[in-house]
Design a protein around this motif. Structure first.
Motif, PDB file in Angstrom:
ATOM      1  N   ALA A 197      11.697  17.777   4.047  1.00 49.85           N
ATOM      2  CA  ALA A 197      10.889  18.979   3.859  1.00 49.85           C
ATOM      3  C   ALA A 197      11.386  19.840   2.696  1.00 49.85           C
ATOM      4  CB  ALA A 197      10.871  19.805   5.139  1.00 49.85           C
ATOM      5  N   ARG A 198      12.628  19.662   2.291  1.00 50.10           N
ATOM      6  CA  ARG A 198      13.195  20.463   1.201  1.00 50.10           C
ATOM      7  C   ARG A 198      13.267  19.694  -0.116  1.00 50.10           C
ATOM      8  NH1 ARG A 198      18.848  21.827   3.279  1.00 50.10           N
ATOM      9  NH2 ARG A 198      19.046  22.730   1.197  1.00 50.10           N
ATOM     10  N   ILE A 199      12.778  18.457  -0.141  1.00 47.27           N
ATOM     11  CA  ILE A 199      12.956  17.582  -1.301  1.00 47.27           C
ATOM     12  C   ILE A 199      11.706  17.570  -2.176  1.00 47.27           C
ATOM     13  CG2 ILE A 199      13.398  15.206  -2.029  1.00 47.27           C
ATOM     14  CD1 ILE A 199      15.002  14.825   0.530  1.00 47.27           C
ATOM     15  N   ALA A 200      11.926  17.625  -3.484  1.00 47.39           N
ATOM     16  CA  ALA A 200      10.817  17.549  -4.434  1.00 47.39           C
ATOM     17  C   ALA A 200      10.335  16.107  -4.555  1.00 47.39           C
ATOM     18  CB  ALA A 200      11.270  18.063  -5.797  1.00 47.39           C
ATOM     19  N   ALA A 201       9.043  15.931  -4.564  1.00 43.95           N
ATOM     20  CA  ALA A 201       8.461  14.601  -4.736  1.00 43.95           C
ATOM     21  C   ALA A 201       8.639  14.122  -6.172  1.00 43.95           C
ATOM     22  CB  ALA A 201       6.980  14.627  -4.387  1.00 43.95           C
ATOM     23  N   THR A 202       8.630  12.791  -6.333  1.00 46.70           N
ATOM     24  CA  THR A 202       8.698  12.237  -7.681  1.00 46.70           C
ATOM     25  C   THR A 202       7.435  11.409  -7.945  1.00 46.70           C
ATOM     26  OG1 THR A 202      10.130  10.425  -6.896  1.00 46.70           O
ATOM     27  CG2 THR A 202      11.201  12.365  -7.859  1.00 46.70           C
ATOM     28  N   GLU A 203       7.597  10.148  -8.336  1.00 52.11           N
ATOM     29  CA  GLU A 203       6.471   9.392  -8.873  1.00 52.11           C
ATOM     30  C   GLU A 203       5.642   8.701  -7.795  1.00 52.11           C
ATOM     31  OE1 GLU A 203       5.820   6.331 -12.651  1.00 52.11           O
ATOM     32  OE2 GLU A 203       7.820   6.736 -11.883  1.00 52.11           O
ATOM     33  N   TRP A 204       4.385   8.473  -8.122  1.00 52.79           N
ATOM     34  CA  TRP A 204       3.503   7.649  -7.295  1.00 52.79           C
ATOM     35  C   TRP A 204       3.907   6.197  -7.479  1.00 52.79           C
ATOM     36  CZ3 TRP A 204       0.030   7.218  -3.546  1.00 52.79           C
ATOM     37  CH2 TRP A 204      -0.844   6.141  -3.521  1.00 52.79           C
ATOM     38  N   LYS A 205       4.344   5.553  -6.410  1.00 52.49           N
ATOM     39  CA  LYS A 205       4.769   4.153  -6.456  1.00 52.49           C
ATOM     40  C   LYS A 205       4.081   3.412  -5.305  1.00 52.49           C
ATOM     41  CE  LYS A 205       9.303   4.940  -8.601  1.00 52.49           C
ATOM     42  NZ  LYS A 205       9.181   4.068  -9.773  1.00 52.49           N
ATOM     43  N   PRO A 211       2.933   6.770   2.614  1.00 46.72           N
ATOM     44  CA  PRO A 211       1.828   7.362   1.857  1.00 46.72           C
ATOM     45  C   PRO A 211       2.331   8.297   0.766  1.00 46.72           C
ATOM     46  CG  PRO A 211       2.154   8.561   3.897  1.00 46.72           C
ATOM     47  CD  PRO A 211       3.146   7.423   3.913  1.00 46.72           C
ATOM     48  N   GLY A 212       1.472   8.529  -0.226  1.00 49.82           N
ATOM     49  CA  GLY A 212       1.748   9.540  -1.221  1.00 49.82           C
ATOM     50  C   GLY A 212       2.832   9.157  -2.206  1.00 49.82           C
ATOM     51  N   CYS A 213       3.294  10.159  -2.951  1.00 50.14           N
ATOM     52  CA  CYS A 213       4.338   9.955  -3.943  1.00 50.14           C
ATOM     53  C   CYS A 213       5.707   9.851  -3.266  1.00 50.14           C
ATOM     54  CB  CYS A 213       4.331  11.111  -4.946  1.00 50.14           C
ATOM     55  SG  CYS A 213       2.833  11.186  -5.961  1.00 50.14           S
ATOM     56  N   VAL A 214       6.652   9.261  -3.987  1.00 52.08           N
ATOM     57  CA  VAL A 214       8.003   9.094  -3.456  1.00 52.08           C
ATOM     58  C   VAL A 214       8.606  10.461  -3.141  1.00 52.08           C
ATOM     59  CG1 VAL A 214      10.342   8.358  -4.030  1.00 52.08           C
ATOM     60  CG2 VAL A 214       8.392   6.909  -4.642  1.00 52.08           C
ATOM     61  N   ARG A 215       9.190  10.563  -1.977  1.00 52.97           N
ATOM     62  CA  ARG A 215       9.825  11.815  -1.571  1.00 52.97           C
ATOM     63  C   ARG A 215      10.938  11.510  -0.576  1.00 52.97           C
ATOM     64  NH1 ARG A 215       7.223  17.005   1.662  1.00 52.97           N
ATOM     65  NH2 ARG A 215       8.723  18.576   0.898  1.00 52.97           N
TER      66      ARG A 215
END
Length: 349
Positions: A197-205, A211-215
């Motif tokens: 919940a505190r981590i910034a997402a990175t790239e769509w892989k 689901p969604g972008c890497v997080r």
């Protein structure tokens, strides 16, 4: 704190990066701090907005990417202080079959002649992390040993493996025991389970599960293929934790390293062919990151992160972003780093 720093980040979000956090310390005291943007802005590579877009905060956690190399370097230097390895010994003594000219010093200065990268995930589909690591450390040299400089993630992966063999523990354990526990950095580590919940997402892989972008898992493909722990990438941290790490180096290494080890780490090692001077694991005067802070040292990360330490100006500057969200190749991160560094230079006067 610092309207100007907040404005710099606001100008970059979301064009350069969806989220950004920066801290600037002079003489160890934070004189400017700002956070902007959203930890998760996009749901996919097409730029569709996510249903939930939590704001970036000062305690948000970012994928450090190649800033992780500084932690690997400190681990190796601490092992050298204890006589558990020599920076100029052939790594072949621990990694049989490797070129006998490769040493820890050459790995840390990117002069070991190893290629920039190796996609063991593509070479060895379905293999486990151990098999992939074995392949990585057997990577043959492809360039002259001893220089010129050739930036190599393969070399830093090998450096991390050498640290494991010399230290008798996995790299994540060594980083925890020799760096994060020593400095009391609660939010720095590999594989940050339970803190998504505190981590910034990175790239769509789309090839990754979920689901969604890497997080919450490492962005770097090679580090991911190696189980999330590697010498070149894989660490996550908050800006505050990274600032404390940088301050320890600025003040001479205590309690991580002896002052002479930090002096050697930050000494120009004479690597030819780089657009900056190179120490052990650190770039000195890297124009991509330091801006007007000539002589400062540190490292940047592919995800849009950087740590810059300027002892002459008594400065430590942290910038954490997720500039690869939702896709890599965004423009402007260099300019953002320069703007933050220029603001820091003004604060140090």
């Amino acid at each position: 704190m610092s309207d100007r720093l907040a404005a710099i980040l606001a100008e970059a979000v979301p064009r350069v990066c969806p989220a950004a956090v920066s801290l600037i310390a002079v003489d160890g005291s934070v004189v400017a701090a700002a956070a902007a943007g959203e930890l998760v802005r996009y749901a996919d590579a097409r730029g569709g907005l996510a249903a939930e877009r939590p704001p970036a905060c000062r305690d948000s956690i970012f994928d450090l990417a190649s800033v992780s190399k500084l932690f690997t370097t400190v681990v190796l230097l601490s092992l050298a202080e204890e006589g558990l390895l020599d920076l100029d010994e052939p790594v072949a003594a621990r990694l049989p079959g490797t070129d006998p000219r490769i040493t820890p010093r050459r790995l840390l200065t990117h002069t070991a002649g190893l290629p920039p990268t190796r996609r063991v995930d593509l070479e060895l589909p379905g293999a486990d992390a151990g098999a992939r690591m074995a392949a990585m450390v057997r990577t043959p040299i492809t360039h002259p040993v001893g220089g010129p400089y050739l930036y190599s993630d393969v070399g830093m992966v090998m450096a991390g493996r050498v640290a494991e063999l010399a230290g008798g523990a996995a790299l994540d354990v060594l980083v925890r025991a020799r760096v994060t526990d020593v400095l009391g950095l609660p939010d720095t580590g590999y594989r940050p389970d339970g803190r998504r919940a505190r981590i910034a997402a990175t790239e769509w892989k789309p090839e990754r599960p979920g689901p969604g972008c890497v997080r919450g898992e490492v962005h770097d493909e090679t580090a991911y293929a190696l189980g999330g722990v590697a010498g070149h990438a894989g660490l996550f941290a908050t800006a505050g934790d990274l600032l404390a790490f940088g301050e320890a180096l600025r003040l001479g290494g205590g309690p991580l390293l002896r002052p002479e080890s930090v002096a050697e780490m930050t000494r120009d090692q004479g690597a030819e062919g780089a657009p900056f001077r190179h120490g052990l694991g650190v770039r000195i005067g890297d124009p991509a990151a330091v801006g007007p802070l000539a002589g400062a040292y540190g490292h940047s990360g592919f995800t849009g992160t950087s740590l810059v330490v300027d002892p002459a100006r008594r400065l430590t500057v942290v910038l954490l972003t997720n500039a690869v969200h939702p896709v890599r190749g965004r423009d402007g991160i260099r300019e953002l780093r320069h703007a933050v560094a220029a603001h820091a230079a003004g604060l140090a006067r």
